[in-house]
Design a protein around this motif. Sequence first.
Motif, PDB file in Angstrom:
ATOM      1  N   MET A  57      72.076  68.486  36.608  1.00 34.07           N
ATOM      2  CA  MET A  57      73.011  69.573  36.350  1.00 34.07           C
ATOM      3  C   MET A  57      73.792  69.927  37.610  1.00 34.07           C
ATOM      4  N   PHE A  58      73.124  69.976  38.770  1.00 35.70           N
ATOM      5  CA  PHE A  58      73.841  70.241  40.013  1.00 35.70           C
ATOM      6  C   PHE A  58      74.833  69.126  40.312  1.00 35.70           C
ATOM      7  N   SER A  59      74.463  67.899  40.020  1.00 37.35           N
ATOM      8  CA  SER A  59      75.373  66.782  40.223  1.00 37.35           C
ATOM      9  C   SER A  59      76.594  66.916  39.316  1.00 37.35           C
ATOM     10  N   ARG A  60      76.365  67.337  38.099  1.00 37.26           N
ATOM     11  CA  ARG A  60      77.472  67.524  37.151  1.00 37.26           C
ATOM     12  C   ARG A  60      78.389  68.662  37.581  1.00 37.26           C
ATOM     13  N   LEU A  61      77.808  69.733  38.122  1.00 38.88           N
ATOM     14  CA  LEU A  61      78.627  70.855  38.578  1.00 38.88           C
ATOM     15  C   LEU A  61      79.495  70.464  39.765  1.00 38.88           C
ATOM     16  N   LYS A  62      79.028  69.531  40.574  1.00 41.08           N
ATOM     17  CA  LYS A  62      79.802  69.098  41.735  1.00 41.08           C
ATOM     18  C   LYS A  62      81.029  68.278  41.328  1.00 41.08           C
ATOM     19  N   ASP A  63      81.116  67.874  40.062  1.00 41.45           N
ATOM     20  CA  ASP A  63      82.309  67.194  39.577  1.00 41.45           C
ATOM     21  C   ASP A  63      83.508  68.145  39.533  1.00 41.45           C
ATOM     22  N   ARG A  70      83.654  75.296  47.106  1.00 44.80           N
ATOM     23  CA  ARG A  70      83.433  76.745  47.240  1.00 44.80           C
ATOM     24  C   ARG A  70      84.588  77.433  47.949  1.00 44.80           C
ATOM     25  N   TYR A  71      85.754  77.383  47.317  1.00 48.43           N
ATOM     26  CA  TYR A  71      86.941  78.042  47.856  1.00 48.43           C
ATOM     27  C   TYR A  71      86.868  79.569  47.757  1.00 48.43           C
ATOM     28  N   ASP A  72      86.095  80.074  46.816  1.00 46.06           N
ATOM     29  CA  ASP A  72      86.038  81.521  46.599  1.00 46.06           C
ATOM     30  C   ASP A  72      85.354  82.223  47.769  1.00 46.06           C
ATOM     31  N   LYS A  73      85.896  83.368  48.130  1.00 42.94           N
ATOM     32  CA  LYS A  73      85.312  84.132  49.228  1.00 42.94           C
ATOM     33  C   LYS A  73      84.217  85.076  48.745  1.00 42.94           C
ATOM     34  N   LEU A  74      84.349  85.546  47.525  1.00 40.26           N
ATOM     35  CA  LEU A  74      83.361  86.476  46.989  1.00 40.26           C
ATOM     36  C   LEU A  74      82.321  85.735  46.154  1.00 40.26           C
ATOM     37  N   ALA A  75      81.080  86.147  46.281  1.00 41.72           N
ATOM     38  CA  ALA A  75      79.990  85.505  45.549  1.00 41.72           C
ATOM     39  C   ALA A  75      80.175  85.650  44.045  1.00 41.72           C
ATOM     40  N   ARG A  76      80.689  86.790  43.606  1.00 44.50           N
ATOM     41  CA  ARG A  76      80.858  86.991  42.156  1.00 44.50           C
ATOM     42  C   ARG A  76      81.892  86.036  41.580  1.00 44.50           C
ATOM     43  N   ASN A  77      82.951  85.745  42.348  1.00 44.21           N
ATOM     44  CA  ASN A  77      83.960  84.798  41.879  1.00 44.21           C
ATOM     45  C   ASN A  77      83.400  83.377  41.829  1.00 44.21           C
ATOM     46  N   PHE A  78      82.587  83.019  42.831  1.00 50.26           N
ATOM     47  CA  PHE A  78      81.960  81.703  42.827  1.00 50.26           C
ATOM     48  C   PHE A  78      81.003  81.565  41.652  1.00 50.26           C
ATOM     49  N   LEU A  79      80.222  82.612  41.405  1.00 46.80           N
ATOM     50  CA  LEU A  79      79.285  82.580  40.276  1.00 46.80           C
ATOM     51  C   LEU A  79      80.038  82.440  38.961  1.00 46.80           C
ATOM     52  N   ALA A  80      81.150  83.140  38.826  1.00 45.22           N
ATOM     53  CA  ALA A  80      81.954  83.021  37.600  1.00 45.22           C
ATOM     54  C   ALA A  80      82.481  81.598  37.431  1.00 45.22           C
ATOM     55  N   GLY A  81      82.936  80.982  38.527  1.00 46.31           N
ATOM     56  CA  GLY A  81      83.415  79.598  38.453  1.00 46.31           C
ATOM     57  C   GLY A  81      82.301  78.630  38.116  1.00 46.31           C
ATOM     58  N   ALA A  82      81.112  78.855  38.690  1.00 48.31           N
ATOM     59  CA  ALA A  82      79.968  77.983  38.400  1.00 48.31           C
ATOM     60  C   ALA A  82      79.539  78.112  36.938  1.00 48.31           C
ATOM     61  N   ILE A  83      79.544  79.329  36.415  1.00 49.70           N
ATOM     62  CA  ILE A  83      79.189  79.542  35.002  1.00 49.70           C
ATOM     63  C   ILE A  83      80.227  78.900  34.092  1.00 49.70           C
ATOM     64  N   ALA A  86      79.658  75.177  34.204  1.00 51.39           N
ATOM     65  CA  ALA A  86      78.454  74.828  33.443  1.00 51.39           C
ATOM     66  C   ALA A  86      78.721  74.889  31.948  1.00 51.39           C
ATOM     67  N   THR A  87      79.501  75.881  31.519  1.00 52.54           N
ATOM     68  CA  THR A  87      79.843  76.004  30.099  1.00 52.54           C
ATOM     69  C   THR A  87      80.678  74.820  29.638  1.00 52.54           C
ATOM     70  N   VAL A  88      81.665  74.441  30.430  1.00 55.05           N
ATOM     71  CA  VAL A  88      82.513  73.308  30.073  1.00 55.05           C
ATOM     72  C   VAL A  88      81.705  72.009  30.056  1.00 55.05           C
ATOM     73  N   ALA A  89      80.827  71.834  31.043  1.00 56.69           N
ATOM     74  CA  ALA A  89      79.989  70.633  31.089  1.00 56.69           C
ATOM     75  C   ALA A  89      79.064  70.564  29.880  1.00 56.69           C
ATOM     76  N   TRP A  90      78.501  71.709  29.466  1.00 56.54           N
ATOM     77  CA  TRP A  90      77.638  71.740  28.302  1.00 56.54           C
ATOM     78  C   TRP A  90      78.435  71.456  27.040  1.00 56.54           C
ATOM     79  N   TRP A  91      79.641  72.021  26.947  1.00 55.60           N
ATOM     80  CA  TRP A  91      80.478  71.862  25.759  1.00 55.60           C
ATOM     81  C   TRP A  91      80.939  70.410  25.605  1.00 55.60           C
ATOM     82  N   LEU A  92      81.222  69.721  26.717  1.00 54.40           N
ATOM     83  CA  LEU A  92      81.679  68.339  26.648  1.00 54.40           C
ATOM     84  C   LEU A  92      80.567  67.367  26.258  1.00 54.40           C
TER      85      LEU A  92
END
Length: 93
Positions: A57-63, A70-83, A86-92
Amino acid sequence: MAPITGLIADKAYDANSRRRLLADSGAKAVIASTTSRKQPISYDRIAYRRHNRIARMFSRLKDFRRVATRYDKLARNFLAGAILAATVAWWLN
């Protein structure tokens, strides 16, 4: 954060010092022994198998470039991008 209760890791992390550090903190080490050990240390094989799913899963997220760099400066923005990634990877799949 809650205290660590266990660590699942690859054979590369099989070192007596790491195992001792985990034991001193009260955590359980789920690390497969290297082939160079004379006395292999037992571990929970079922929990170790789950390690593969997490690593994939971590390997897939790195795609997703945004998550990998990790361009985002705020942790909440990074978490939103990671989620979102992950949603797109699961959906595909």
